[in-house]
Every structure is written in C-alpha cells, then in structure tokens.
Design an enzyme around this catalytic site. Sequence first.
Site: not given
Ligand code: GLN
Length: 457
Positions: A64, A139, A163
């Site tokens: 990532k 994400s 994420s």
């Molecule tokens: N969807 C969650 C958020 O928007 C998780 C994001 C993540 O785990 N980085 O915070």
Amino acid sequence: MSRIADFIDKSARQNVEDALKRAKDNEMYHALLSLTKERALERADAVDRGEITGRLAGVPFVVKDNFLAYGAPTTAASKILEHFSAPLQATAVEKLEAEGAICIGKANLDAFAHGGSTENSAFGPTLNAYDKTRVAGGSSGGSAVVTALDIVPFALGSDTGGSIREPASFNGVVGIKPTYGTVSRYGVVAMASSTDVIGSFTTNVADGELVMDIIAGLDRKDMTTLPDFFKPIEDTKKAQKIGLIKEFMTDDVDDEVLARTNEYIEKLRAAGHTVEEVSLPIVAHTLAMYYIIVPAELSSNLARYDGIRYGTRATGIRTLAELYGRSRDEGFVTENKRRIMIGSYVLSSGFFDAYYLQAQKARTLLINDLNKLFETYDVLMGPTVPTPAFKLGENTADPIKMYLADIMTVPASLAGIPAVSVPAGTSQSGLPIGVQLMSPRRSDAQLLALARQMETV
Ligand code: GLN
C-alpha cells in the site's frame, strides 16, 4: 492452495517481468499508483545470482502506498506527499526483502487511509476486481485488487478500522488484521496510533500465515510492538466454541450476505465446531466511538504535514498563516480535512471531556464486553461488511452512509483483537462476500488455523 509456492525456485527475473506485465495488462483497474520496476529487476537478478536468498526468494509483492519503500514515491495517495521519496523503508518491507521477496509497486488507497472505498485517493479510485462499476473497498483497495487479479500472490495493507478486511471482502481474498502491536508500524504513514495495524492480503490463509510470520515481531523502532508471540500452528483445537454476533445478522444486512454467512456457519458445524448466537449490544455505539477517537488521533498525526517539515509547499504565499493554510488545503482531500476538523474539535478544551474522554470510556466498556464473551467463546464471527461492494459514487455524497459500512470491522480495531476476513462465496450477480472471524488478543495463530481448516470443508 498456496499461490506463493508457485513463485519459489523459479527465475526471479521471470517472476518479476510476468508480474509487471500483469500490472500493465490490468492498468484500467487503477490498483497501482507506481511501479518500482528498476529496483525490482535489479533485486530479481541478485536473487537469480544467488546473492539474495530466503523463504520468499524471487516472490513479487505490492505494498500500500502509505508504506515507505525505495524505488518510487510514497504518496499516501495524497497531493501533499506526491513527490515524497522515502529516505528509509518500513520495517515490514525490510523484513520481506530480507527473505528475498521483491516489491514491484505501490498500491492505491484512500488518501492517508481515510475511507472505505478508495474513492478518496487524490489520484482517482481503484475499480473492483469483479465489477468495474463498483468500488474496490478501502482504504487498502489497491492491495486487495492486485491480489484478487493475481498480479502478485500477496500484498500488504494497513487496517485502522477495517481497511484490510473490507476490501478483502469486496474482492474475494483473505485479509488478515492481527492483534494490535503484532507488526511494526515503523515507516508506515500514521493514521490513528491506537488502532493502526499492518496486515496481509493473500488468496488463501496459509500464504497469509507465512507473510505474517515473516513481518511480525518486536521492533526497537516501534515501541508499541509486542514481544514475539505469533507462530503459525499446524492444527486448531478440535472443537471450537464460536459466537455469532446477533447484532450483525439483522434485517438491515443484505440478504445474500446473511445467506453466505449462514452457509459458512453450517460448514463450521459440519467441521465439528459449535456456533451459538451471542449478543453484543454495545456495537450500536462503536461507530460513534470510532469516529471520535480516530479523527482525534489522526488530526494530531497529520499536523506534521505543514509544507515546512513535511509535504509540498504551496507557491505564491505571503504569510506564514497562508503557507500552512494553502499547503494543507491543496495537499489534503476533502475527507482528510473533514476528519482533521472533527478531531481538532473533539480534542479542544471544553469538548475533550464530553467527546474524546467519553469515547475512550465507552471503548473500555466494549473491551470488557468482548472479554466477557471470550470467557465462553474461542471465536466471534459475523459478516465482514453489511453489503457486497457498492457502486462507484453511491456513498461519496454522504459520509455517514460511507461510515456505516465500517460497523462490523471497527469493534476488533477498537479492542485491538485479531480478525480475519475470508471469502464465503458470491452474490447471485457474482460479487464476493466475506465472513469475519475474531478472537482474543494474541490468539492469532489459533484463529488463522481455524480459517485455514475451513478452506477445506
Ligand atoms: N473505513 C474506515 C475509515 O474510514 C477504516 C479506515 C482504515 O482502516 N484505514 O476510517
């Protein structure tokens, strides 16, 4: 079936060239922000000459783009870091390289990992591996899609509130979020320090266990890492007691998600495990806790991107205030700014007690309730996400709707417990659906052994 094994004892150059070609052929998914081609080929030749050896010698992978790595910029999918070249590599990347693995590129994400669809990337969204009109999830959307498209056999992601698990569920791959502190976060762009963890995407559980085994462990450069505890185990305890979280099986959840989850439960029973309904009423409040605690922490972590010490500086500025304001305005996406504002607000004097402190107290209640359930149950489960992948643009206008997709993944994040999303079939229209298994802190090895066993039932 291990996919990683297919790359071992092959020409590393061939492995890397093939992976780069697959990346090129699948460019339309926009899963990758950059390729580290030159460095990857150099390392491949070194593997072929026998200069680099190890358990993953010659195996290509992707990280990532919030992991610091050599060979391409580390952008966190943001404009403010668009031209940032990492002066060091993340510990997780170093550990994989020490075993001979070869990073071929950096995956797309929601800018600074803020989001659940990869639509918040400053460089455009990633498309779902199964349906290009739908989101990849987020994400870590890019990491999930490169694994699902078989561009590489594994990819790394970060998981703050889902994420890794959410995009794994949306793209039909295995996503592992280990116990908080299992893997060093040194060299990974911080989001929320009390829930950020590093984990893997693979096509099967055994490959994930191998990757986790390599990247896990105490790191002097990350004071939150736990002493080494993770070691994959051959077999799970014979019969496990599994609690199905009833609040995750309501009418609000997509019918096909419920159906695939129920089928998975039947498989667990067929394998000799017991599954019983349990209640965790506090999940009704976990999103509220999460969307106070996480913005609070990320607003502090993102303060460093000021156009002076870190980040691209806006041009044509006259005053210091303008320097900060314009650099941050141009460098962050809307969702970053929304969260920075919420975070600054809940931490400000007068509101700290009412919001941040209160959320932390509620978090302790959640942890207590989970611990109580773990006195009786080895594993807790439910779907990973309430729906299959949604349409591109469907939730972008309404942040609350987007946040609701995190309802099933944030509890494990707030409690720091391990969780894995495993593929559990597809919807009638062919969209992948995932099931989530969770267990007590530091029981990652047992959890993954169970997930692995279930692949054969
Ligand atoms: N969807 C969650 C958020 O928007 C998780 C994001 C993540 O785990 N980085 O915070």
